[in-house]
Design a protein around this motif. Structure first.
Motif, PDB file in Angstrom:
ATOM      1  N   ALA A  64       0.839  -1.204   0.000  1.00 31.90           N
ATOM      2  CA  ALA A  64       0.000   0.000   0.000  1.00 31.90           C
ATOM      3  C   ALA A  64       0.866   1.243   0.000  1.00 31.90           C
ATOM      4  CB  ALA A  64      -0.931  -0.006   1.213  1.00 31.90           C
ATOM      5  N   TYR A  65       1.948   1.227   0.799  1.00 30.67           N
ATOM      6  CA  TYR A  65       2.902   2.333   0.782  1.00 30.67           C
ATOM      7  C   TYR A  65       3.476   2.522  -0.620  1.00 30.67           C
ATOM      8  CZ  TYR A  65       3.264   2.969   5.871  1.00 30.67           C
ATOM      9  OH  TYR A  65       3.013   3.270   7.189  1.00 30.67           O
ATOM     10  N   ALA A  66       3.802   1.394  -1.258  1.00 25.59           N
ATOM     11  CA  ALA A  66       4.416   1.452  -2.584  1.00 25.59           C
ATOM     12  C   ALA A  66       3.508   2.115  -3.603  1.00 25.59           C
ATOM     13  CB  ALA A  66       4.774   0.033  -3.054  1.00 25.59           C
ATOM     14  N   ALA A  67       2.210   1.989  -3.414  1.00 29.97           N
ATOM     15  CA  ALA A  67       1.261   2.632  -4.329  1.00 29.97           C
ATOM     16  C   ALA A  67       0.898   4.038  -3.880  1.00 29.97           C
ATOM     17  CB  ALA A  67      -0.007   1.775  -4.437  1.00 29.97           C
ATOM     18  N   ASN A  68       0.847   4.244  -2.561  1.00 26.62           N
ATOM     19  CA  ASN A  68       0.397   5.529  -2.036  1.00 26.62           C
ATOM     20  C   ASN A  68       1.391   6.654  -2.309  1.00 26.62           C
ATOM     21  OD1 ASN A  68      -1.455   7.167  -0.271  1.00 26.62           O
ATOM     22  ND2 ASN A  68       0.389   7.295   0.970  1.00 26.62           N
ATOM     23  N   PHE A  69       2.679   6.385  -2.141  1.00 30.48           N
ATOM     24  CA  PHE A  69       3.671   7.442  -2.321  1.00 30.48           C
ATOM     25  C   PHE A  69       3.654   8.015  -3.736  1.00 30.48           C
ATOM     26  CE2 PHE A  69       7.816   9.297  -3.045  1.00 30.48           C
ATOM     27  CZ  PHE A  69       8.037  10.010  -1.884  1.00 30.48           C
ATOM     28  N   PRO A  70       3.691   7.194  -4.785  1.00 29.98           N
ATOM     29  CA  PRO A  70       3.624   7.759  -6.144  1.00 29.98           C
ATOM     30  C   PRO A  70       2.333   8.517  -6.406  1.00 29.98           C
ATOM     31  CG  PRO A  70       4.387   5.492  -6.206  1.00 29.98           C
ATOM     32  CD  PRO A  70       3.915   5.736  -4.814  1.00 29.98           C
ATOM     33  N   ILE A  71       1.215   8.006  -5.870  1.00 32.45           N
ATOM     34  CA  ILE A  71      -0.060   8.685  -6.077  1.00 32.45           C
ATOM     35  C   ILE A  71      -0.033  10.076  -5.452  1.00 32.45           C
ATOM     36  CG2 ILE A  71      -2.490   8.681  -5.380  1.00 32.45           C
ATOM     37  CD1 ILE A  71      -2.517   5.684  -5.811  1.00 32.45           C
ATOM     38  N   GLN A  72       0.509  10.178  -4.238  1.00 34.52           N
ATOM     39  CA  GLN A  72       0.581  11.481  -3.579  1.00 34.52           C
ATOM     40  C   GLN A  72       1.426  12.461  -4.377  1.00 34.52           C
ATOM     41  OE1 GLN A  72       1.796  11.157   0.501  1.00 34.52           O
ATOM     42  NE2 GLN A  72      -0.270  10.743   1.192  1.00 34.52           N
ATOM     43  N   LYS A  73       2.573  12.023  -4.878  1.00 37.55           N
ATOM     44  CA  LYS A  73       3.436  12.906  -5.660  1.00 37.55           C
ATOM     45  C   LYS A  73       2.771  13.286  -6.979  1.00 37.55           C
ATOM     46  CE  LYS A  73       6.101  12.612  -2.302  1.00 37.55           C
ATOM     47  NZ  LYS A  73       5.973  13.686  -1.293  1.00 37.55           N
ATOM     48  N   PHE A  74       2.058  12.358  -7.549  1.00 41.64           N
ATOM     49  CA  PHE A  74       1.310  12.618  -8.783  1.00 41.64           C
ATOM     50  C   PHE A  74       0.284  13.731  -8.568  1.00 41.64           C
ATOM     51  CE2 PHE A  74      -2.552  11.735 -11.245  1.00 41.64           C
ATOM     52  CZ  PHE A  74      -2.072  11.669 -12.540  1.00 41.64           C
ATOM     53  N   LEU A  75      -0.431  13.659  -7.462  1.00 43.23           N
ATOM     54  CA  LEU A  75      -1.450  14.661  -7.177  1.00 43.23           C
ATOM     55  C   LEU A  75      -0.843  15.990  -6.730  1.00 43.23           C
ATOM     56  CD1 LEU A  75      -4.038  12.410  -5.282  1.00 43.23           C
ATOM     57  CD2 LEU A  75      -4.278  13.365  -7.577  1.00 43.23           C
ATOM     58  N   GLN A  76       0.173  15.918  -5.869  1.00 41.92           N
ATOM     59  CA  GLN A  76       0.783  17.144  -5.362  1.00 41.92           C
ATOM     60  C   GLN A  76       1.421  17.973  -6.462  1.00 41.92           C
ATOM     61  OE1 GLN A  76       3.467  15.911  -2.260  1.00 41.92           O
ATOM     62  NE2 GLN A  76       1.814  15.246  -0.912  1.00 41.92           N
ATOM     63  N   SER A  77       2.001  17.327  -7.460  1.00 42.32           N
ATOM     64  CA  SER A  77       2.623  18.069  -8.549  1.00 42.32           C
ATOM     65  C   SER A  77       1.601  18.851  -9.354  1.00 42.32           C
ATOM     66  CB  SER A  77       3.381  17.111  -9.474  1.00 42.32           C
ATOM     67  OG  SER A  77       2.488  16.210 -10.113  1.00 42.32           O
ATOM     68  N   PRO A 130      -8.373  16.521  -1.873  1.00 44.44           N
ATOM     69  CA  PRO A 130      -8.960  15.169  -1.905  1.00 44.44           C
ATOM     70  C   PRO A 130      -8.215  14.176  -1.014  1.00 44.44           C
ATOM     71  CG  PRO A 130      -8.867  16.069  -4.112  1.00 44.44           C
ATOM     72  CD  PRO A 130      -8.098  17.012  -3.235  1.00 44.44           C
ATOM     73  N   THR A 131      -6.880  14.232  -1.027  1.00 40.31           N
ATOM     74  CA  THR A 131      -6.104  13.338  -0.175  1.00 40.31           C
ATOM     75  C   THR A 131      -6.392  13.592   1.296  1.00 40.31           C
ATOM     76  OG1 THR A 131      -4.322  13.173  -1.809  1.00 40.31           O
ATOM     77  CG2 THR A 131      -3.772  12.642   0.462  1.00 40.31           C
ATOM     78  N   ALA A 132      -6.523  14.861   1.666  1.00 33.13           N
ATOM     79  CA  ALA A 132      -6.825  15.202   3.060  1.00 33.13           C
ATOM     80  C   ALA A 132      -8.196  14.669   3.474  1.00 33.13           C
ATOM     81  CB  ALA A 132      -6.767  16.713   3.249  1.00 33.13           C
ATOM     82  N   TYR A 133      -9.192  14.857   2.623  1.00 28.54           N
ATOM     83  CA  TYR A 133     -10.541  14.379   2.935  1.00 28.54           C
ATOM     84  C   TYR A 133     -10.581  12.856   3.040  1.00 28.54           C
ATOM     85  CZ  TYR A 133     -11.906  19.141   1.657  1.00 28.54           C
ATOM     86  OH  TYR A 133     -12.025  20.502   1.587  1.00 28.54           O
ATOM     87  N   ILE A 134      -9.897  12.197   2.109  1.00 26.47           N
ATOM     88  CA  ILE A 134      -9.848  10.730   2.121  1.00 26.47           C
ATOM     89  C   ILE A 134      -9.167  10.231   3.392  1.00 26.47           C
ATOM     90  CG2 ILE A 134      -8.782   8.723   0.996  1.00 26.47           C
ATOM     91  CD1 ILE A 134      -9.259  10.191  -1.686  1.00 26.47           C
ATOM     92  N   SER A 135      -8.085  10.888   3.788  1.00 26.15           N
ATOM     93  CA  SER A 135      -7.360  10.477   4.988  1.00 26.15           C
ATOM     94  C   SER A 135      -8.207  10.642   6.245  1.00 26.15           C
ATOM     95  CB  SER A 135      -6.066  11.287   5.121  1.00 26.15           C
ATOM     96  OG  SER A 135      -5.205  11.059   4.018  1.00 26.15           O
ATOM     97  N   ILE A 136      -8.939  11.747   6.325  1.00 24.88           N
ATOM     98  CA  ILE A 136      -9.794  11.981   7.497  1.00 24.88           C
ATOM     99  C   ILE A 136     -10.899  10.928   7.574  1.00 24.88           C
ATOM    100  CG2 ILE A 136     -11.471  13.563   8.520  1.00 24.88           C
ATOM    101  CD1 ILE A 136      -9.760  15.869   7.398  1.00 24.88           C
ATOM    102  N   VAL A 142      -5.370   4.244  -0.688  1.00 24.30           N
ATOM    103  CA  VAL A 142      -4.811   4.073  -2.036  1.00 24.30           C
ATOM    104  C   VAL A 142      -5.922   3.947  -3.073  1.00 24.30           C
ATOM    105  CG1 VAL A 142      -3.533   2.493  -3.531  1.00 24.30           C
ATOM    106  CG2 VAL A 142      -2.619   3.094  -1.288  1.00 24.30           C
ATOM    107  N   LEU A 143      -6.879   3.069  -2.814  1.00 19.71           N
ATOM    108  CA  LEU A 143      -7.950   2.834  -3.778  1.00 19.71           C
ATOM    109  C   LEU A 143      -8.828   4.069  -3.954  1.00 19.71           C
ATOM    110  CD1 LEU A 143      -8.986  -0.796  -2.758  1.00 19.71           C
ATOM    111  CD2 LEU A 143      -7.660  -0.080  -4.751  1.00 19.71           C
ATOM    112  N   ALA A 144      -9.105   4.766  -2.864  1.00 14.47           N
ATOM    113  CA  ALA A 144      -9.931   5.972  -2.957  1.00 14.47           C
ATOM    114  C   ALA A 144      -9.232   7.053  -3.776  1.00 14.47           C
ATOM    115  CB  ALA A 144     -10.265   6.490  -1.561  1.00 14.47           C
TER     116      ALA A 144
END
Length: 273
Positions: free
Chosen positions: A76-89, A95-101, A137-139
C-alpha cells in the motif's frame, strides 16, 4: 527513492507534458512494489531474526504476530507514495486530506471492533492498519480515474511504464535536491535552513522519550500524546498558517518541530516521571 519522482512530476507538469505524469506514476509504483518483496521476506522471518539479535522468544513472537499483518501495508505504501506525488505536482491536495480523514474514522471503528469485540489482538490491529492504507490508495486512485482535473495526466495503464525501468531505477537512486543555479530556489531554501538545522534535535529526542515511556508501561499515554500533538495541534496549526496566512513550506517546518517538542515537553513533566 521516490523523492526524485517528485521533482520529475513537478517539472513535467510545468512543461505541460501531462501524459508523462501517469507514466511516472506507474513506473515508480512498479519499482516500489518490487522493493516491497524483500521487505516481505524479512517480515515473514522476523521472529528468528529478532531472536538472532538477542530478543526474547516471547517478545519476538508478539512482534512477529503484529508484523505479519503489516505485509499488505508495504505494498500500500508502494502505491500511495507515487499517487501522492502525482497529485501534489498538480496542486491537488484537498482530496487526499478528505480521504485520509474519512479513513481515520473508519480505521478507529474497525480497530475497536477487531481488537476488542472480535479479539484478534495484535494481528487484527495490524491487519486493520493495512486495510486502512489500501482504502486510502484505492480511494485516491478512483479520484484520479474519475476527476476532470486528472483527465490529461492519467490516460490509463500503458506498457510504456515497463520500458526503461533500469534507467529509471538508477535515476531514483541518484542524489540530485544538492546544488541549484536558480536564485529563487536558493533563496527559498535559505529561508528554511534555520528550521531544518533545528529539526534533527527533536526528531532524535522524541523516539527515545517515547521508547522510555512505552517501556515504563505508558503505551496509552504515549498514544494520547501523539494523537493530540499531531491531530489537535499540528494539523490545525499547519492548516491555519499554511493556507490562511499563506506561509507554506516554512510553516510546515515549524509545525513539525512543534509536534516533536510538544511530545518531549509533555512526557518530561514532573507528574509523569
Amino acid at each position: 527513492m521516490g523523492s526524485t519522482v517528485k521533482t520529475l512530476c513537478g517539472q513535467t507538469f510545468g512543461a505541460s507534458k501531462y501524459e508523462m505524469l501517469g507514466i511516472y506514476l506507474q513506473r515508480l509504483t512498479i519499482l516500489l512494489m518490487l522493493t516491497g518483496l524483500p521487505l516481505t521476506v524479512i517480515y515473514i522471518f522476523s521472529k528468528p531474526i529478532l531472536m538472532l539479535f538477542g530478543q526474547s522468544s516471547t517478545i519476538a513472537s508478539a512482534a512477529a504476530t503484529y508484523v505479519y499483518g503489516l505485509n499488505p501495508q508495504n505494498f500500500a505504501y508502494a502505491a500511495n507514495f507515487p499517487i501522492q506525488k502525482f497529485l501534489q505536482s498538480q496542486r491537488i491536495v484537498a482530496p487526499t486530506a478528505y480521504i485520509s480523514i474519512a479513513t481515520l474514522l473508519v480505521h478507529l471503528l474497525l480497530s475497536w471492533v477487531v481488537v476488542y469485540k472480535i479479539g484478534l489482538g495484535l494481528f487484527g490491529a495490524s491487519m486493520v492498519l493495512s486495510l486502512s492504507w489500501w482504502i486510502i490508495v484505492l480511494a485516491q486512485f478512483i479520484y484520479i480515474t474519475k476527476s476532470e482535473r486528472c483527465k490529461h495526466t492519467w490516460t490509463g495503464f500503458t506498457l510504456e511504464a515497463f520500458s526503461g525501468l533500469p534507467k529509471f531505477f538508477k535515476l531514483c537512486l541518484e542524489t540530485r535536491y544538492v546544488f541549484t543555479s536558480g536564485e529563487t530556489v536558493a533563496n527559498a531554501v535559505s529561508e528554511l535552513c534555520p528550521f531544518l538545522a533545528i529539526n534533527p534535535i527533536p526528531y532524535e529526542i522524541q523516539p527515545v522519550l517515547s521508547g522510555v515511556a512505552v517501556g515504563c508501561g505508558w503505551q496509552k499515554f504515549v498514544a494520547y500524546v501523539n494523537v493530540g500533538c499531531y491531530y489537535i495541534v499540528g494539523i490545525p496549526l499547519g492548516t491555519l498558517l499554511g493556507f490562511q496566512f499563506k506561509d507554506g513550506a516554512k510553516v510546515e517546518k515549524v509545525k513539525k518541530r512543534l509536534d516533536k517538542w510538544e511530545v518531549k515537553d509533555v512526557i518530561t513533566t514532573p507528574e509523569n516521571v
